[in-house]
Design a protein around this motif. Structure first.
Motif, PDB file in Angstrom:
ATOM      1  N   VAL A   1       0.851  -1.327  -0.081  1.00 14.54           N
ATOM      2  CA  VAL A   1       0.084  -0.123  -0.056  1.00 14.54           C
ATOM      3  C   VAL A   1       0.952   1.108  -0.187  1.00 14.54           C
ATOM      4  N   GLY A   2       0.945   1.786  -1.119  1.00 20.78           N
ATOM      5  CA  GLY A   2       1.908   3.054  -1.185  1.00 20.78           C
ATOM      6  C   GLY A   2       3.269   2.808  -0.866  1.00 20.78           C
ATOM      7  N   GLY A   3       3.809   1.552  -1.204  1.00 19.08           N
ATOM      8  CA  GLY A   3       5.230   1.425  -0.811  1.00 19.08           C
ATOM      9  C   GLY A   3       5.368   0.974   0.628  1.00 19.08           C
ATOM     10  N   GLU A   4       4.133   0.622   1.528  1.00 18.63           N
ATOM     11  CA  GLU A   4       4.308   0.062   2.714  1.00 18.63           C
ATOM     12  C   GLU A   4       3.650  -1.265   2.473  1.00 18.63           C
ATOM     13  N   THR A   5       4.399  -2.421   3.246  1.00 18.62           N
ATOM     14  CA  THR A   5       3.797  -3.648   3.175  1.00 18.62           C
ATOM     15  C   THR A   5       2.903  -3.679   4.498  1.00 18.62           C
ATOM     16  N   VAL A   6       1.505  -4.153   4.321  1.00 19.74           N
ATOM     17  CA  VAL A   6       0.688  -4.655   5.254  1.00 19.74           C
ATOM     18  C   VAL A   6       0.395  -6.086   5.050  1.00 19.74           C
ATOM     19  N   ARG A   7       0.433  -6.619   6.256  1.00 22.97           N
ATOM     20  CA  ARG A   7      -0.108  -7.998   6.204  1.00 22.97           C
ATOM     21  C   ARG A   7      -1.602  -8.323   6.831  1.00 22.97           C
ATOM     22  N   VAL A   8      -2.340  -9.163   5.961  1.00 23.33           N
ATOM     23  CA  VAL A   8      -3.758  -9.257   6.454  1.00 23.33           C
ATOM     24  C   VAL A   8      -3.712 -11.087   6.711  1.00 23.33           C
ATOM     25  N   PHE A   9      -3.849 -11.408   8.226  1.00 21.90           N
ATOM     26  CA  PHE A   9      -3.952 -12.566   8.533  1.00 21.90           C
ATOM     27  C   PHE A   9      -5.396 -13.008   8.447  1.00 21.90           C
ATOM     28  N   GLY A  10      -5.331 -14.556   8.351  1.00 19.18           N
ATOM     29  CA  GLY A  10      -6.800 -15.069   8.002  1.00 19.18           C
ATOM     30  C   GLY A  10      -6.434 -16.534   7.721  1.00 19.18           C
ATOM     31  N   ARG A  11      -7.417 -17.522   7.964  1.00 14.22           N
ATOM     32  CA  ARG A  11      -7.869 -18.753   7.528  1.00 14.22           C
ATOM     33  C   ARG A  11      -7.775 -18.714   5.998  1.00 14.22           C
ATOM     34  N   PRO A  12      -7.650 -19.701   5.372  1.00 11.28           N
ATOM     35  CA  PRO A  12      -7.831 -19.700   3.707  1.00 11.28           C
ATOM     36  C   PRO A  12      -9.104 -19.070   3.217  1.00 11.28           C
ATOM     37  N   GLU A  13     -10.105 -19.369   4.095  1.00 14.04           N
ATOM     38  CA  GLU A  13     -11.535 -18.949   3.468  1.00 14.04           C
ATOM     39  C   GLU A  13     -11.693 -17.411   3.718  1.00 14.04           C
ATOM     40  N   GLU A  14     -11.087 -17.013   4.671  1.00 12.30           N
ATOM     41  CA  GLU A  14     -10.972 -15.563   5.033  1.00 12.30           C
ATOM     42  C   GLU A  14     -10.276 -14.835   4.118  1.00 12.30           C
TER      43      GLU A  14
END
Length: 165
Positions: free
Chosen positions: A103-116
């Protein structure tokens, strides 16, 4: 705790010494509160007896501001992003999958189960079934995201949207 329309919601989360896990937990709790607040604002809160209890305080009927005073200009507005890959990392709960999003040069991690994660990819306009979600999958998928700020000051993704939204 969050209050909305005279309802009080309490979310409890265990905080550990694992910063990555704590961020994942805080992000999940924040997402849950956002969804409950949105549902309550629409008058469609699911099973109120399970999620909320009546409050006697009239001040609780006022919806508190959800964003901090350090809100950036792009928060709340869709901004271009690229979902670069699906990866995993070790946490106290074992291996956790996440979407790596630029996102605009910044890394954001979005965690979740495979379904999510599959649901988030679908919201971004991409149909990747949960059965195909695995660590190491290189993606490079452009989309739009709505960002916010987590409780500890880190950037979170509140919503995924298709690139042509």
């Amino acid at each position: 705790m969050a209050a909305s329309l005279g309802k009080q919601v309490e979310v409890q989360a265990r905080v550990t010494n694992d910063e990555v896990q704590d961020r994942e937990t805080a992000s999940y709790a924040y997402d849950l509160l956002q969804r409950l607040s949105s549902l309550a604002a629409k008058g469609t809160a699911p099973s109120e007896s399970n999620f909320a209890r009546e409050t006697a305080s009239p001040s609780a009927a006022k919806k508190p501001p959800m964003k901090s005073h350090t809100t950036s200009a792009t928060e709340g507005n869709p901004v271009p992003a690229v979902i670069t890959k699906i990866d995993r990392m070790k946490t106290r709960q074992g291996e956790s999958l996440f979407l790596k999003v630029d996102v605009g040069g910044e890394t954001v991690r979005v965690f979740g189960r495979p379904e999510e994660l599959a649901e988030r990819l679908e919201a971004s306009g991409y149909d990747i079934p949960a059965s195909e979600i695995q660590a190491g999958l290189e993606l490079n998928l452009p989309c739009l995201v709505v960002t916010g700020q987590g409780n500890s000051g880190y950037k979170i993704i509140e919503q995924f949207l298709p690139e042509a939204a």
